[in-house]
Write an enzyme that holds these catalytic residues in place. Sequence first.
Site, PDB file in Angstrom:
ATOM      1  N   HIS A 115      48.237 -26.677  40.372  1.00 55.37           N
ATOM      2  CA  HIS A 115      47.277 -27.487  39.615  1.00 55.37           C
ATOM      3  C   HIS A 115      47.677 -28.962  39.590  1.00 55.37           C
ATOM      4  O   HIS A 115      46.808 -29.837  39.574  1.00 55.37           O
ATOM      5  CB  HIS A 115      47.091 -26.924  38.192  1.00 55.37           C
ATOM      6  CG  HIS A 115      46.245 -25.680  38.193  1.00 55.37           C
ATOM      7  ND1 HIS A 115      46.779 -24.424  38.239  1.00 55.37           N
ATOM      8  CD2 HIS A 115      44.885 -25.543  38.226  1.00 55.37           C
ATOM      9  CE1 HIS A 115      45.790 -23.541  38.282  1.00 55.37           C
ATOM     10  NE2 HIS A 115      44.637 -24.190  38.277  1.00 55.37           N
TER      11      HIS A 115
ATOM     12  N   CYS B 160      41.780 -27.637  38.846  1.00 51.21           N
ATOM     13  CA  CYS B 160      41.919 -27.640  40.317  1.00 51.21           C
ATOM     14  C   CYS B 160      40.579 -27.861  41.011  1.00 51.21           C
ATOM     15  O   CYS B 160      40.530 -28.359  42.135  1.00 51.21           O
ATOM     16  CB  CYS B 160      42.590 -26.367  40.829  1.00 51.21           C
ATOM     17  SG  CYS B 160      41.662 -24.846  40.600  1.00 51.21           S
ATOM     18  N   TYR B 161      39.471 -27.550  40.314  1.00 47.67           N
ATOM     19  CA  TYR B 161      38.156 -27.779  40.934  1.00 47.67           C
ATOM     20  C   TYR B 161      37.795 -29.256  40.962  1.00 47.67           C
ATOM     21  O   TYR B 161      36.808 -29.637  41.588  1.00 47.67           O
ATOM     22  CB  TYR B 161      37.064 -26.950  40.241  1.00 47.67           C
ATOM     23  CG  TYR B 161      37.335 -25.464  40.367  1.00 47.67           C
ATOM     24  CD1 TYR B 161      37.443 -24.876  41.620  1.00 47.67           C
ATOM     25  CD2 TYR B 161      37.528 -24.668  39.247  1.00 47.67           C
ATOM     26  CE1 TYR B 161      37.740 -23.533  41.758  1.00 47.67           C
ATOM     27  CE2 TYR B 161      37.819 -23.319  39.368  1.00 47.67           C
ATOM     28  CZ  TYR B 161      37.923 -22.761  40.627  1.00 47.67           C
ATOM     29  OH  TYR B 161      38.224 -21.427  40.765  1.00 47.67           O
TER      30      TYR B 161
ATOM     31  N   ARG C  60      32.581 -21.484  39.862  1.00 53.40           N
ATOM     32  CA  ARG C  60      31.374 -20.707  40.157  1.00 53.40           C
ATOM     33  C   ARG C  60      30.538 -20.550  38.893  1.00 53.40           C
ATOM     34  O   ARG C  60      31.035 -20.795  37.774  1.00 53.40           O
ATOM     35  CB  ARG C  60      31.712 -19.355  40.765  1.00 53.40           C
ATOM     36  CG  ARG C  60      32.800 -18.600  40.047  1.00 53.40           C
ATOM     37  CD  ARG C  60      33.184 -17.337  40.807  1.00 53.40           C
ATOM     38  NE  ARG C  60      34.483 -16.876  40.370  1.00 53.40           N
ATOM     39  CZ  ARG C  60      34.806 -15.604  40.218  1.00 53.40           C
ATOM     40  NH1 ARG C  60      33.931 -14.654  40.471  1.00 53.40           N
ATOM     41  NH2 ARG C  60      36.017 -15.274  39.833  1.00 53.40           N
TER      42      ARG C  60
ATOM     43  N   ASP D  67      51.577 -26.165  36.465  1.00 52.92           N
ATOM     44  CA  ASP D  67      52.151 -25.548  37.667  1.00 52.92           C
ATOM     45  C   ASP D  67      51.928 -26.500  38.836  1.00 52.92           C
ATOM     46  O   ASP D  67      51.147 -27.448  38.738  1.00 52.92           O
ATOM     47  CB  ASP D  67      51.537 -24.156  37.927  1.00 52.92           C
ATOM     48  CG  ASP D  67      50.045 -24.213  38.123  1.00 52.92           C
ATOM     49  OD1 ASP D  67      49.610 -24.684  39.185  1.00 52.92           O
ATOM     50  OD2 ASP D  67      49.285 -23.794  37.225  1.00 52.92           O
TER      51      ASP D  67
ATOM     52  N   ASP E 177      45.559 -26.002  34.641  1.00 49.09           N
ATOM     53  CA  ASP E 177      44.188 -25.493  34.721  1.00 49.09           C
ATOM     54  C   ASP E 177      43.334 -26.092  33.595  1.00 49.09           C
ATOM     55  O   ASP E 177      42.299 -26.722  33.822  1.00 49.09           O
ATOM     56  CB  ASP E 177      44.303 -23.955  34.652  1.00 49.09           C
ATOM     57  CG  ASP E 177      43.024 -23.201  34.384  1.00 49.09           C
ATOM     58  OD1 ASP E 177      42.036 -23.809  33.949  1.00 49.09           O
ATOM     59  OD2 ASP E 177      43.013 -21.976  34.592  1.00 49.09           O
TER      60      ASP E 177
ATOM     61  N   ASP F 225      38.059 -25.852  35.284  1.00 44.40           N
ATOM     62  CA  ASP F 225      39.477 -25.723  35.624  1.00 44.40           C
ATOM     63  C   ASP F 225      39.846 -26.974  36.430  1.00 44.40           C
ATOM     64  O   ASP F 225      39.096 -27.377  37.334  1.00 44.40           O
ATOM     65  CB  ASP F 225      39.619 -24.432  36.446  1.00 44.40           C
ATOM     66  CG  ASP F 225      40.972 -24.241  37.107  1.00 44.40           C
ATOM     67  OD1 ASP F 225      41.736 -25.203  37.225  1.00 44.40           O
ATOM     68  OD2 ASP F 225      41.240 -23.101  37.537  1.00 44.40           O
TER      69      ASP F 225
ATOM     70  N   HIS G 193      31.616 -20.118  45.777  1.00 46.62           N
ATOM     71  CA  HIS G 193      32.795 -20.480  44.992  1.00 46.62           C
ATOM     72  C   HIS G 193      33.315 -21.837  45.488  1.00 46.62           C
ATOM     73  O   HIS G 193      33.322 -22.099  46.697  1.00 46.62           O
ATOM     74  CB  HIS G 193      33.866 -19.402  45.171  1.00 46.62           C
ATOM     75  CG  HIS G 193      35.034 -19.586  44.255  1.00 46.62           C
ATOM     76  ND1 HIS G 193      36.012 -20.524  44.495  1.00 46.62           N
ATOM     77  CD2 HIS G 193      35.368 -18.972  43.096  1.00 46.62           C
ATOM     78  CE1 HIS G 193      36.905 -20.478  43.511  1.00 46.62           C
ATOM     79  NE2 HIS G 193      36.541 -19.541  42.655  1.00 46.62           N
TER      80      HIS G 193
ATOM     81  N   LYS H  47      31.468 -19.486  34.934  1.00 47.73           N
ATOM     82  CA  LYS H  47      32.912 -19.440  34.700  1.00 47.73           C
ATOM     83  C   LYS H  47      33.350 -20.738  34.003  1.00 47.73           C
ATOM     84  O   LYS H  47      32.555 -21.651  33.821  1.00 47.73           O
ATOM     85  CB  LYS H  47      33.665 -19.245  36.027  1.00 47.73           C
ATOM     86  CG  LYS H  47      33.339 -17.982  36.768  1.00 47.73           C
ATOM     87  CD  LYS H  47      33.797 -16.690  36.093  1.00 47.73           C
ATOM     88  CE  LYS H  47      35.246 -16.569  35.776  1.00 47.73           C
ATOM     89  NZ  LYS H  47      36.020 -15.716  36.654  1.00 47.73           N
TER      90      LYS H  47
HETATM   91  C1  LIG Z   1      43.133 -24.651  51.787  1.00 48.17           C
HETATM   92  C2  LIG Z   1      42.845 -23.320  51.218  1.00 48.17           C
HETATM   93  C3  LIG Z   1      43.342 -22.130  51.930  1.00 48.17           C
HETATM   94  C4  LIG Z   1      42.127 -23.271  50.082  1.00 48.17           C
HETATM   95  C5  LIG Z   1      41.832 -22.086  49.299  1.00 48.17           C
HETATM   96  C6  LIG Z   1      40.596 -22.379  48.522  1.00 48.17           C
HETATM   97  C7  LIG Z   1      40.473 -21.592  47.254  1.00 48.17           C
HETATM   98  C8  LIG Z   1      41.085 -22.176  46.031  1.00 48.17           C
HETATM   99  C9  LIG Z   1      39.770 -20.486  47.200  1.00 48.17           C
HETATM  100  C10 LIG Z   1      39.412 -19.820  45.938  1.00 48.17           C
HETATM  101  C11 LIG Z   1      40.266 -18.665  45.590  1.00 48.17           C
HETATM  102  C12 LIG Z   1      39.707 -17.794  44.487  1.00 48.17           C
HETATM  103  C13 LIG Z   1      39.308 -16.429  44.839  1.00 48.17           C
HETATM  104  C14 LIG Z   1      39.613 -18.276  43.279  1.00 48.17           C
HETATM  105  C15 LIG Z   1      39.041 -17.478  42.174  1.00 48.17           C
HETATM  106  O1  LIG Z   1      39.986 -17.359  41.257  1.00 48.17           O
HETATM  107  P1  LIG Z   1      39.591 -17.002  39.752  1.00 48.17           P
HETATM  108  O2  LIG Z   1      38.627 -15.858  39.712  1.00 48.17           O
HETATM  109  O3  LIG Z   1      40.876 -16.835  39.022  1.00 48.17           O
HETATM  110  O4  LIG Z   1      38.936 -18.365  39.266  1.00 48.17           O
HETATM  111  P2  LIG Z   1      37.491 -18.731  38.681  1.00 48.17           P
HETATM  112  O5  LIG Z   1      37.320 -17.992  37.423  1.00 48.17           O
HETATM  113  O6  LIG Z   1      37.614 -20.217  38.454  1.00 48.17           O
HETATM  114  O7  LIG Z   1      36.473 -18.392  39.740  1.00 48.17           O
HETATM  115 ZN   LIG Z   2      42.701 -23.495  39.006  1.00 45.59          ZN
END
Ligand SMILES: CC(C)=CCC/C(C)=C/CC/C(C)=C/COP(=O)(O)OP(=O)(O)O
Ligand SMILES: [Zn+2]
Length: 410
Positions: free
Chosen positions: A360, A274-275, A266, A357, A350, A272, A223, A269
């Site tokens: 993001h 933030c990536y 990942r 927010d 996002d 977004d 991820h 998916k």
């Molecule tokens: C500095 C620090 C502690 C950073 C944290 C890093 C970080 C963002 C980790 C990922 C968290 C996570 C489980 C996202 C999946 O969300 P989702 O399933 O809603 O998103 P997706 O569909 O894009 O995978």
């Molecule tokens: Zn995001």
Amino acid sequence: MIDDGQPTDTSKQQLDLEKCVQDIYSELLAVDQAEQEALLTLRRPDHIKYLHGGLQTLSSSYVSLDASRPWICYWILHSLALLGAPLPSGLTSKDIVAFLQSCQAKGGGYGGGPRQLPHLAPSYAAVASLVTLGDPAALASVDREGMLTFLESMAQDPQQGGGFQVCPGGEVDVRGCYTAMAIACMLGLDKQRLAERAGMADFLRRCQTYEGGMGGEPGNEAHGGYTYCGLAAACLGGCAHVLDLPALRRWASSLQGEVEGGFRGRTNKLVDGCYSFWQGSLFPLLHSLSIQHGSLQSDRHLSVTSPDAGQPDSQDCTPGHSHGEEHRGPDTAGSSDCKVHAMELGGLRDKPGKPPDYYHTCYCLSGLACAQQASDWILGPISNVLKSTDPLCNVLRERLAQAQAAHWRA
Ligand SMILES: CC(C)=CCC/C(C)=C/CC/C(C)=C/COP(=O)(O)OP(=O)(O)O
Ligand SMILES: [Zn+2]
């Protein structure tokens, strides 16, 4: 799963998103150059207004994010810093330091709110906020000794798998490694010793998956958020050589949205914003690790330095879950919402159709800053240029250098 030819929720959302982006492109192509420039202009005053609104109520609001108050502080302060904007009028650095002080635990480390138990994630957010504020009183408010004791107590026995626990009794995952290393870097503590104490190199090596990215813990799906934490921690701890870096680079490249742009977190998916940072910043880190031509330098330590840090300690700065609650579960992107100019109130999000927010806003701007730093080319007018961020600690490079110089003098 049997493919019955019916679009799944995710593939429907993907189609909506692609349509939305195509609408945006058509709109851009249909207007003259002046209008195009206006559409591609980062709306600083709107973003600043949005961010100022969030800081003003910091100590009283966000009850639903009660364990994330230092994070909200960091997301807003770092976003303002990237935009080169001041604090809102009526709020001083002293007020924010006092608020974060109320989150500092007696024995060291910060909790998610006043009088909460210490946790590595809000500890990172609090320290990064104080470094971003940049004044001597902000840096001096951190109990460095206490923090070191807390970090040491989170290091797990390498014989038992190693890594860092995020809080007493909490998860042991790559967020723990990253936040421990980034805090140590910002506070001028001995990262190498901490990394060795936790057998971090081997823990991180075991988090890399067959896809090339990294999961939160050994055996978990790769991820973007965790891969950022894993690679940045490895860079900070001087052990990036234990990772298969070409595989990591291939994986990160493959997660670009081919039609809609941006990055997904990942496989299979949606993209977004933030990536843009979690995935996008992997490239400057990899670049610094000199794998550009598919081969690693023979130097075992593969340090990455912040180019403009230039302070005595900067050589040492080698290259949570707090994905805001509002992040989860993408809705169908309503195409009427998808016009470039539809969002009038500032803040970033996002994807089209979602509300803005602070999380993001912070990571979209951080990703944009990394992209701008990586090339000579700026999308849109020159006024879009943001301040330069350190891709390892994600605080302004100039503020990191300042903090490191202060510790050096102390
Ligand atoms: C500095 C620090 C502690 C950073 C944290 C890093 C970080 C963002 C980790 C990922 C968290 C996570 C489980 C996202 C999946 O969300 P989702 O399933 O809603 O998103 P997706 O569909 O894009 O995978
Ligand atoms: Zn995001």
